[in-house]
Design an enzyme around this catalytic site. Structure first.
Site, PDB file in Angstrom:
ATOM      1  N   ALA A 174       0.878  -1.260   0.078  1.00  0.00           N
ATOM      2  CA  ALA A 174       0.074  -0.129   0.093  1.00  0.00           C
ATOM      3  C   ALA A 174       0.861   1.118  -0.143  1.00  0.00           C
ATOM      4  O   ALA A 174       1.407   1.783  -1.037  1.00  0.00           O
ATOM      5  CB  ALA A 174      -0.984  -0.003   1.312  1.00  0.00           C
ATOM      6  N   CYS A 175       1.216   1.886   1.248  1.00  0.00           N
ATOM      7  CA  CYS A 175       1.854   2.985   1.338  1.00  0.00           C
ATOM      8  C   CYS A 175       3.167   3.151   0.752  1.00  0.00           C
ATOM      9  O   CYS A 175       3.654   4.103   0.118  1.00  0.00           O
ATOM     10  CB  CYS A 175       1.780   3.386   2.776  1.00  0.00           C
ATOM     11  SG  CYS A 175       0.346   3.744   3.504  1.00  0.00           S
ATOM     12  N   VAL A 176       4.195   2.034   0.598  1.00  0.00           N
ATOM     13  CA  VAL A 176       5.299   2.092  -0.060  1.00  0.00           C
ATOM     14  C   VAL A 176       5.127   2.134  -1.432  1.00  0.00           C
ATOM     15  O   VAL A 176       5.693   2.678  -2.219  1.00  0.00           O
ATOM     16  CB  VAL A 176       6.229   1.041   0.744  1.00  0.00           C
ATOM     17  CG1 VAL A 176       7.346   0.679  -0.386  1.00  0.00           C
ATOM     18  CG2 VAL A 176       6.716   0.948   1.679  1.00  0.00           C
TER      19      VAL A 176
END
Length: 243
Positions: A174-176
């Site tokens: 997700a965020c990475v």
């Protein structure tokens, strides 16, 4: 999940990667974006809610303690020794009542428990003390998956002539990943640091790093990235001396 199950999963993933590599290379994927001349370290969500036990966002603790944090410590030491910018990214919300008429959570709380990362509880979103920011480093607060979405990150990087971002943190799926995709889209050379990226779900790191390396950035080890961070500083010093 048991060690035997993890090993079986790794074996199956490696078989899938071997087959996918043939397909990708035949079709011209897996090209290299390469290292540039001015790097920055962008660390995504390595805050207590993700790095310490007891939170819904907590990631794989064995990997966190034995690989990600030590890897980050090596990267930070190289950045600090050579004067490379460091941006620590974290996530928190000011209005965490899901029934509020207005909230800074948007609609994301309908999918994941973002309401447990309350801005009022600084310890939750504070960067892990083992890799805490030092003077001259920046802590960026985001509200969405990508560190670039709706933030000042791209502007800060460009103002400092950064052309390459070394991305670490959680989560791989997700965020990475979103940070890497948006970083490439915004014109930065994107490098995923292999041992310094984690997740909650077995197999998620391996799969996402394989796919990122094929389409959105280059995957390099901590040691390779540390060598690069050291070499850039030396090269810059030699160039200045020659002027």
């Amino acid at each position: 999940m048991s060690d035997a199950t993890n090993k079986e999963l790794d074996s199956l993933l490696n078989q899938a990667f071997a087959e996918a590599t043939k397909l990708y290379q035949e079709r011209g994927f897996q090209r290299r974006v390469g290292f540039g001349k001015r790097p920055a370290l962008v660390s995504v969500d390595l805050a207590n809610a993700w790095t310490r036990p007891g939170n819904p966002f907590t990631c794989d603790q064995e990997k966190m303690d034995n690989e990600i944090i030590p890897g980050m410590q090596k990267l930070l030491a190289a950045c600090r020794a050579n004067g490379h910018p460091v941006v620590h990214v974290t996530t928190a919300y000011e209005i965490t009542d899901r029934n509020a008429a207005f909230t800074d959570m948007g609609l994301w709380h309908n999918k994941i428990p973002v309401d447990v990362v309350n801005l009022a509880d600084k310890d939750l979103w504070a960067i892990d003390s083992r890799i805490a920011p030092v003077e001259g480093e920046y802590t960026l607060l985001k509200k969405r998956a990508s560190s670039f979405h709706g933030t000042e990150l791209a502007g800060i990087l460009r103002a400092n002539n950064v052309d390459t971002i070394l991305v670490t943190g959680v989560t791989a799926c997700a965020c990475v990943r979103q940070t890497i995709c948006d970083g490439l889209a915004d014109g930065f050379r994107t490098i995923a640091v292999k041992e310094a990226i984690g997740d909650r779900v077995p197999g998620a790191v391996a799969w996402n790093l394989f796919d990122i390396d094929a389409k959105f950035g280059d995957v390099h080890t901590v040691d390779e990235c540390v060598a690069y961070l050291n070499s850039v500083s030396k090269a810059a010093g030699m160039a200045q001396a020659a002027e």
